[in-house]
Design a protein around this motif. Sequence first.
Motif, PDB file in Angstrom:
ATOM      1  N   ASP A   7       3.423 -27.684  -9.267  1.00 29.15           N
ATOM      2  CA  ASP A   7       4.508 -27.130 -10.087  1.00 29.15           C
ATOM      3  C   ASP A   7       4.079 -26.901 -11.530  1.00 29.15           C
ATOM      4  O   ASP A   7       4.699 -26.109 -12.241  1.00 29.15           O
ATOM      5  N   MET A   8       3.069 -27.608 -11.971  1.00 26.54           N
ATOM      6  CA  MET A   8       2.704 -27.616 -13.388  1.00 26.54           C
ATOM      7  C   MET A   8       2.240 -26.256 -13.901  1.00 26.54           C
ATOM      8  O   MET A   8       2.516 -25.906 -15.045  1.00 26.54           O
ATOM      9  N   ALA A   9       1.572 -25.485 -13.086  1.00 24.72           N
ATOM     10  CA  ALA A   9       1.035 -24.196 -13.537  1.00 24.72           C
ATOM     11  C   ALA A   9       2.146 -23.222 -13.939  1.00 24.72           C
ATOM     12  O   ALA A   9       1.962 -22.419 -14.856  1.00 24.72           O
ATOM     13  N   SER A  10       3.298 -23.303 -13.296  1.00 25.00           N
ATOM     14  CA  SER A  10       4.380 -22.366 -13.602  1.00 25.00           C
ATOM     15  C   SER A  10       5.451 -22.983 -14.500  1.00 25.00           C
ATOM     16  O   SER A  10       6.443 -22.328 -14.812  1.00 25.00           O
ATOM     17  N   LEU A  11       5.239 -24.197 -14.940  1.00 19.42           N
ATOM     18  CA  LEU A  11       6.229 -24.905 -15.748  1.00 19.42           C
ATOM     19  C   LEU A  11       6.141 -24.462 -17.205  1.00 19.42           C
ATOM     20  O   LEU A  11       5.080 -24.438 -17.798  1.00 19.42           O
ATOM     21  N   ALA A  12       7.283 -24.114 -17.793  1.00 12.00           N
ATOM     22  CA  ALA A  12       7.339 -23.727 -19.208  1.00 12.00           C
ATOM     23  C   ALA A  12       7.897 -24.903 -20.011  1.00 12.00           C
ATOM     24  O   ALA A  12       8.630 -25.743 -19.488  1.00 12.00           O
ATOM     25  N   ALA A  13       7.565 -24.935 -21.301  1.00  7.44           N
ATOM     26  CA  ALA A  13       8.052 -26.009 -22.163  1.00  7.44           C
ATOM     27  C   ALA A  13       9.575 -26.073 -22.146  1.00  7.44           C
ATOM     28  O   ALA A  13      10.160 -27.165 -22.161  1.00  7.44           O
ATOM     29  N   ARG A  46      14.022 -33.982 -16.623  1.00 11.56           N
ATOM     30  CA  ARG A  46      13.219 -34.141 -15.405  1.00 11.56           C
ATOM     31  C   ARG A  46      13.530 -32.995 -14.432  1.00 11.56           C
ATOM     32  O   ARG A  46      14.508 -32.266 -14.607  1.00 11.56           O
ATOM     33  N   LYS A  47      12.742 -32.905 -13.392  1.00 11.57           N
ATOM     34  CA  LYS A  47      12.931 -31.867 -12.385  1.00 11.57           C
ATOM     35  C   LYS A  47      14.319 -31.957 -11.742  1.00 11.57           C
ATOM     36  O   LYS A  47      14.947 -30.944 -11.467  1.00 11.57           O
ATOM     37  N   ASP A  48      14.814 -33.190 -11.570  1.00 13.25           N
ATOM     38  CA  ASP A  48      16.128 -33.375 -10.944  1.00 13.25           C
ATOM     39  C   ASP A  48      17.294 -33.109 -11.906  1.00 13.25           C
ATOM     40  O   ASP A  48      18.457 -33.250 -11.537  1.00 13.25           O
ATOM     41  N   GLY A  49      16.988 -32.735 -13.165  1.00  8.49           N
ATOM     42  CA  GLY A  49      18.020 -32.424 -14.142  1.00  8.49           C
ATOM     43  C   GLY A  49      18.424 -33.593 -15.024  1.00  8.49           C
ATOM     44  O   GLY A  49      19.120 -33.405 -16.029  1.00  8.49           O
ATOM     45  N   SER A  50      18.021 -34.801 -14.677  1.00  7.64           N
ATOM     46  CA  SER A  50      18.360 -35.953 -15.520  1.00  7.64           C
ATOM     47  C   SER A  50      17.557 -35.886 -16.818  1.00  7.64           C
ATOM     48  O   SER A  50      16.477 -35.307 -16.867  1.00  7.64           O
TER      49      SER A  50
END
Length: 176
Positions: A7-13, A46-50
Amino acid sequence: FGYARGDMASLAAADVHADGEAARARLHAQMQRDGALRHCETRFRRKDGSEFWGLMDSARVRIGGEVLRVTWITDNTDEHAAAKRLRALAAEQELLLQNLQVGIVYTGDGKLLRANPRFAEMFGFADTDTLVGRGSACLYPDETELKRFGAEVGKAFAAGQVYSGEWKAARQDGST
């Protein structure tokens, strides 16, 4: 953060910053200006929205001729919550100190460190600021009373007790 390595390659700040674009832009401007970030507290998602509070450190490094950014984020949610509680308690203490109708003074090393308005009024100080830093001897009519009171308080404190007693006090105009 809960992301898989893929997931990290497509993750934006913006995906992980919870404080919005303005806060992220402020951090980016600081990084551009200073070349690094040191202990910048901000909220993350986080990915889960928390969300959680984190301390971010980031710097540019040169590896093999390529300039890269290295960033560390430490979860400080518990510390942030504790600091928030401490600020609330300090505000409550200040509210009480400023509004109690009894005089309260904090002393240390023979000096007046802090007092409430009622104490300043009782002892004839113009305001609380004018007493800060003064020697506590200014509250006694003479050296004998200062030493007597100091011995009583010292004895109680050394025994781990609360001191309750009276002393002959002196106002700033010399009256007792």
